[in-house]
Design a protein around this motif. Structure first.
Motif, short mmCIF file in Angstrom:
data_model
loop_
_atom_site.label_atom_id
_atom_site.label_comp_id
_atom_site.label_asym_id
_atom_site.label_seq_id
_atom_site.Cartn_x
_atom_site.Cartn_y
_atom_site.Cartn_z
N SER A 121 -7.32 -3.57 -6.17
CA SER A 121 -8.01 -2.31 -5.87
C SER A 121 -7.00 -1.29 -5.38
O SER A 121 -6.23 -1.55 -4.46
N ASN A 122 -7.00 -0.12 -6.05
CA ASN A 122 -6.10 0.97 -5.68
C ASN A 122 -6.88 2.01 -4.90
O ASN A 122 -7.65 2.78 -5.47
N ALA A 123 -6.71 2.00 -3.58
CA ALA A 123 -7.53 2.84 -2.71
C ALA A 123 -7.35 4.33 -2.98
O ALA A 123 -8.32 5.10 -2.97
N ARG A 124 -6.13 4.77 -3.23
CA ARG A 124 -5.90 6.18 -3.49
C ARG A 124 -6.22 6.55 -4.94
O ARG A 124 -6.62 7.66 -5.25
N ARG B 207 0.81 -1.22 0.00
CA ARG B 207 0.00 0.00 0.00
C ARG B 207 0.84 1.27 0.00
O ARG B 207 0.39 2.32 -0.46
N ASN B 208 2.07 1.22 0.51
CA ASN B 208 2.85 2.46 0.68
C ASN B 208 3.80 2.79 -0.47
O ASN B 208 4.30 3.92 -0.54
N ASP B 209 4.06 1.85 -1.38
CA ASP B 209 4.95 2.17 -2.50
C ASP B 209 4.34 1.84 -3.86
O ASP B 209 5.00 2.01 -4.89
N GLY B 210 3.09 1.37 -3.88
CA GLY B 210 2.41 1.11 -5.14
C GLY B 210 2.89 -0.11 -5.89
O GLY B 210 2.51 -0.32 -7.05
N MET B 211 3.69 -0.95 -5.26
CA MET B 211 4.26 -2.11 -5.92
C MET B 211 3.52 -3.39 -5.54
O MET B 211 2.70 -3.41 -4.62
N GLY C 166 -0.12 0.52 -8.99
CA GLY C 166 -1.04 1.63 -8.81
C GLY C 166 -0.74 2.48 -7.61
O GLY C 166 0.36 2.43 -7.06
N GLU C 167 -1.75 3.25 -7.19
CA GLU C 167 -1.63 4.13 -6.04
C GLU C 167 -2.36 3.52 -4.85
O GLU C 167 -3.57 3.37 -4.87
N MET C 168 -1.62 3.17 -3.85
CA MET C 168 -2.12 2.53 -2.64
C MET C 168 -2.92 1.26 -2.97
O MET C 168 -4.08 1.12 -2.62
N PRO C 169 -2.28 0.28 -3.61
CA PRO C 169 -2.94 -1.00 -3.86
C PRO C 169 -3.18 -1.72 -2.53
O PRO C 169 -2.26 -1.89 -1.74
N ILE C 170 -4.42 -2.13 -2.31
CA ILE C 170 -4.79 -2.56 -0.96
C ILE C 170 -5.41 -3.95 -0.89
O ILE C 170 -5.43 -4.57 0.16
N ARG C 171 -5.94 -4.46 -2.03
CA ARG C 171 -6.47 -5.82 -2.08
C ARG C 171 -6.09 -6.46 -3.40
O ARG C 171 -5.92 -5.77 -4.42
N VAL C 172 -5.98 -7.79 -3.38
CA VAL C 172 -5.59 -8.56 -4.56
C VAL C 172 -6.54 -9.75 -4.68
O VAL C 172 -6.85 -10.40 -3.68
N LYS C 173 -7.00 -10.05 -5.92
CA LYS C 173 -7.88 -11.19 -6.10
C LYS C 173 -7.68 -11.82 -7.48
O LYS C 173 -7.80 -11.17 -8.51
#
Length: 348
Positions: free
Chosen positions: A272-275, A232-236, A254-261
């Motif tokens: 999902s990119n939260a930011r 989430r903190n580096d977009g990787m 992306g920007e703040m990627p937070i979930r993967v499916k």
């Protein structure tokens, strides 16, 4: 003469009389059965969950919304514990298990057990002194979950109604959890330590895998060979090889990627990119981006249907769940489940 009773009817103990009375009784029963209407015997859970259901947790209102997967309408909202974040369902579709994370000043320490046929919470499992249950998944007949505030992962056995396994990670922010298809290994992301912990469940052996900044979202490829972890903190995103527990590749998603499916066929991966307020879809084999779909504000929870045709993404700040057609990569519907939706689960 002596008398005998057959199902409440009195007969004389005479062979002729007895035979006649029994014959008449059997004829009466046969007549009643033939005249009775034919009833379909359906168990309560079968009647309630014959159609697929989408489960959505609403963090700000402490509810689990049950959504008809065909009409996309909320049919029921069930109270849970405070600030529920993640949910899983038993494979038979009878129960849902909700991790009640709690709020900042009031850490949660319970799991809500929801009877999906009765449409109510039937049990609230007390986990104390364990704090902040979050990631949760059903595997090998049990519920595995993280307890972020206690830097650990644990297992709840529904049959005995007890937590029968606990393993500390020694890491900060132990948040999301997955179990390999063969049930032999568990992986959990540790946001504050920039690591993923792999645990061999039979031996308890721990392996700490260093990844990027703020690992949170995680999923396993359907073949059980790769673990994809979003930072989430580096977009990787890091791809971990299950056989070696080593990072084999990292790339920007992306920007703040937070979930993967993953999709069930393993061909594509949703992030999902939260930011960025979007869902990015990648080809799992080539690591190349296929689509980037704008959705509502702060998308978090992700779910793909078992047939791989649709995906659902919960936009927490928009108070909606977007429905994505995965064959075309377009939004085809929206659901309003409640305030601040997040965790999602599917019930067949």
């Amino acid at each position: 003469m002596m008398k005998a009773k057959i199902n409440g009817l009195t007969t004389r103990n005479n062979p002729g009389h007895t035979f006649k009375r029994v014959r008449d009784l059997m004829m009466l029963i046969a007549t009643l059965l033939l005249a009775a209407p034919v009833l379909e015997v359906v168990s309560p859970i079968g009647a309630q969950t014959r159609e697929p259901l989408l489960l959505v947790l609403n963090k700000s209102e402490n509810t689990l919304a049950i959504v008809d997967a065909h009409t996309l309408k909320v049919t029921t909202r069930i109270p849970t514990g405070e600030a529920p974040h993640e949910v899983t369902a038993s494979p038979d579709g009878r129960f849902a298990y909700v991790a009640n994370y709690g709020t900042g000043p009031k850490p949660g320490s319970t799991i809500s057990v929801i009877d999906l046929a009765a449409r109510k919470e039937v049990k609230r499992v007390d986990l104390a002194p364990l704090l902040r249950p979050h990631g949760i998944t059903f595997a090998a007949g049990a519920v595995y979950f993280t307890v972020e505030g206690s830097r650990a992962v644990a297992r709840y056995d529904p049959g005995s109604d007890r937590v029968n396994w606990l393993m500390g990670t020694g890491q900060q922010g132990t948040h999301m959890v997955v179990v390999t298809p063969d049930g032999k290994k568990l992986y959990t992301t540790n946001i504050g330590s920039n690591t993923v912990t792999a645990i061999e469940l039979a031996t308890g052996r721990l392996i700490q895998i260093s990844v990027g900044q703020g690992p949170e979202g995680i999923d396993l490829s359907p073949d059980g060979k790769e673990v994809w972890v979003a930072h989430r903190n580096d977009g990787m995103l890091s791809v971990i090889e299950v056989a070696t527990d080593k990072v084999k590749e990292s790339f920007k998603v992306g920007e703040m990627p937070i979930r993967v499916k993953f999709t069930p066929d393993g061909r594509r991966v949703l992030i999902s990119n939260a930011r960025g307020n979007e869902v990015a879809i990648f080809d799992a084999a080539t690591r190349k981006e296929w689509k980037r779909i704008p959705v509502g504000a702060v998308p978090v929870g992700l779910l793909v249907t078992p047939d791989g045709k649709r995906a659902f993404v919960a936009a927490t700040q928009a108070n909606k769940v977007s429905v994505i057609n995965l064959e075309e990569g377009t939004i085809v519907g929206e659901i309003e489940p409640g305030r601040e939706p997040d965790g999602l689960a599917w019930v067949n």
